[in-house]
Design an enzyme around this catalytic site. Structure first.
Site, PDB file in Angstrom:
ATOM      1  N   SER A  68      32.734  27.108  24.456  1.00  0.00           N
ATOM      2  CA  SER A  68      32.746  26.126  25.433  1.00  0.00           C
ATOM      3  C   SER A  68      33.860  25.623  26.183  1.00  0.00           C
ATOM      4  O   SER A  68      33.760  24.837  26.984  1.00  0.00           O
ATOM      5  CB  SER A  68      31.764  24.884  24.952  1.00  0.00           C
ATOM      6  N   LYS A  71      33.828  26.331  29.700  1.00  0.00           N
ATOM      7  CA  LYS A  71      33.157  25.292  30.590  1.00  0.00           C
ATOM      8  C   LYS A  71      34.199  24.646  31.518  1.00  0.00           C
ATOM      9  O   LYS A  71      33.756  24.189  32.790  1.00  0.00           O
ATOM     10  CB  LYS A  71      32.230  24.195  29.871  1.00  0.00           C
ATOM     11  N   TYR A 192      27.231  33.073  32.124  1.00  0.00           N
ATOM     12  CA  TYR A 192      27.343  32.050  31.271  1.00  0.00           C
ATOM     13  C   TYR A 192      27.931  32.756  29.556  1.00  0.00           C
ATOM     14  O   TYR A 192      28.878  32.403  29.274  1.00  0.00           O
ATOM     15  CB  TYR A 192      26.368  31.133  30.921  1.00  0.00           C
ATOM     16  N   TYR A 244      31.241  16.853  23.059  1.00  0.00           N
ATOM     17  CA  TYR A 244      29.865  16.617  22.805  1.00  0.00           C
ATOM     18  C   TYR A 244      29.520  15.328  22.493  1.00  0.00           C
ATOM     19  O   TYR A 244      30.222  14.307  23.008  1.00  0.00           O
ATOM     20  CB  TYR A 244      29.358  17.650  21.821  1.00  0.00           C
ATOM     21  N   VAL A 262      32.611  26.350  20.154  1.00  0.00           N
ATOM     22  CA  VAL A 262      32.374  26.820  18.710  1.00  0.00           C
ATOM     23  C   VAL A 262      33.103  27.925  18.042  1.00  0.00           C
ATOM     24  O   VAL A 262      33.178  28.223  17.085  1.00  0.00           O
ATOM     25  CB  VAL A 262      30.854  26.771  18.524  1.00  0.00           C
TER      26      VAL A 262
HETATM   27  N1  GLN Z   1      28.244  30.077  23.387  1.00  0.00           N
HETATM   28  C1  GLN Z   1      27.669  28.845  22.750  1.00  0.00           C
HETATM   29  C2  GLN Z   1      26.560  28.525  23.180  1.00  0.00           C
HETATM   30  O1  GLN Z   1      25.990  28.846  24.319  1.00  0.00           O
HETATM   31  C3  GLN Z   1      28.735  27.769  23.411  1.00  0.00           C
HETATM   32  C4  GLN Z   1      28.706  26.637  22.640  1.00  0.00           C
HETATM   33  C5  GLN Z   1      29.910  25.877  22.273  1.00  0.00           C
HETATM   34  O2  GLN Z   1      30.899  26.375  22.215  1.00  0.00           O
HETATM   35  N2  GLN Z   1      29.777  24.595  21.910  1.00  0.00           N
HETATM   36  O3  GLN Z   1      25.538  27.872  22.339  1.00  0.00           O
END
Ligand code: GLN
Length: 310
Positions: A68, A71, A192, A244, A262
């Site tokens: 993430s 992003k 993505y 988050y 993550v």
């Molecule tokens: N690729 C992960 C997902 O789409 C990214 C989520 C994350 O890093 N929180 O679930």
């Protein structure tokens, strides 16, 4: 800037020890099977500042998937390519208070995703770019923003992500059904997944943080990569939404614009300006690096990096 008489090196060394000790108390992500292979005890911190100073402790060169934290790059690309108004007419800038992959409010509150730092918002944002930028161009942009020409796609993580990404596909199709997503959902989630699977290290994330902290200029080359206004927008959105449903507490306790993934990465755009990249794949219940958060609490407190410190 400093709170105590400790040197910056000492503060980072202490933070490294704190993070290393906290790491095994978290849990490595396993919902994307390839991520479960990470070493739960691994921990590293890298600090880069605009004067060219650097501090590197522990697993700083270890490659892991950006997840993430990508992003932030997707948002930067959208702002630079489409501008502020166009980007934010398709995604909001409100903290969601929900977990990163939640679909809930998308169907009950507003058609647009809450912000670009949760899955729904990033998938929507990348869909806006899907007919304007190829993956190759996004990869090149990522390498430039991270000052790391060696970033590549981790094919195994990408395959794992692709095979288990049905929740993200559901988000994309829901956005399409509402008319918010006008691009092809499959192509959008594929981009993505690829942007989540970039293999970075703590140093790449420190560099990304430093560029955002400086206001969009690469301090090593003097080249402007993001406009000052866009860099400010990114910092604010990282601050309010980057962790988050832990974003509020993190902002109170640490107060540094930060984005987690993550894969165990944290990218921090700190006062100074300073970029801090952390790697610790053992996560807390929110999906944030356990050791990384603990280390940042210490660094922010000792160096007075909180945005609202007076
Ligand atoms: N690729 C992960 C997902 O789409 C990214 C989520 C994350 O890093 N929180 O679930």
């Amino acid at each position: 800037m400093q709170n105590s008489s400790k040197s910056i090196e000492q503060v980072f060394r202490e933070a490294y020890e704190i993070g290393l000790k906290a790491a095994p108390t978290g849990k490595v992500a396993d919902y994307i099977p390839e991520l479960a292979k990470a070493d739960p005890n691994a921990f590293g911190i890298c600090m880069l500042d605009a004067k060219g100073r650097s501090i590197a402790l522990g697993s700083v060169e270890t490659r892991f998937s950006i997840q993430s934290v990508g992003k932030v790059i997707i948002l930067a690309a959208a702002l630079e390519k489409l501008g502020f108004d166009e980007t934010f007419s398709h995604v909001m800038m409100e903290p969601s208070g929900d977990s990163f992959n939640s679909i809930l409010k998308l169907d009950t509150r507003d058609d647009r995703p809450f912000n670009p730092m949760i899955n729904a918002g990033a998938i929507q944002t990348i869909s806006l770019l899907s007919d304007k930028m190829s993956f190759g161009e996004l990869l090149e942009f990522s390498r430039t923003l991270c000052g790391d020409p060696n970033i590549s796609l981790d094919e195994k993580v990408y395959a794992s992500e692709y095979q288990t990404g049905d929740r993200n596909r559901a988000i994309a199709y829901l956005l399409k059904s509402k008319g918010v997503m006008t691009a092809d959902p499959e192509r959008s989630v594929d981009l993505y997944f690829k942007m989540c699977s970039l293999a970075v290290n703590a140093r790449s994330l420190a560099y990304l943080g430093l560029i955002i902290a400086t206001g969009g200029v690469d301090p090593m080359t003097g080249r402007r990569l993001i406009t000052e206004e866009h860099a400010e927008t990114i910092r604010v959105i990282m601050f309010t939404c980057g962790m988050y449903d832990y974003s509020g507490k993190y902002s109170v306790r640490v107060g540094v614009p930060t984005k987690s993934g993550v894969g165990g990465g944290l990218c921090c755009a700190a006062k100074g300006p300073m970029g801090i990249g952390l790697y610790g794949p053992s996560l807390d219940n929110f999906g944030n690096s356990r050791g990384g958060v603990k280390a940042m609490e210490h660094i922010s407190r000792e160096l007075k990096l909180h945005m609202f410190d007076v």
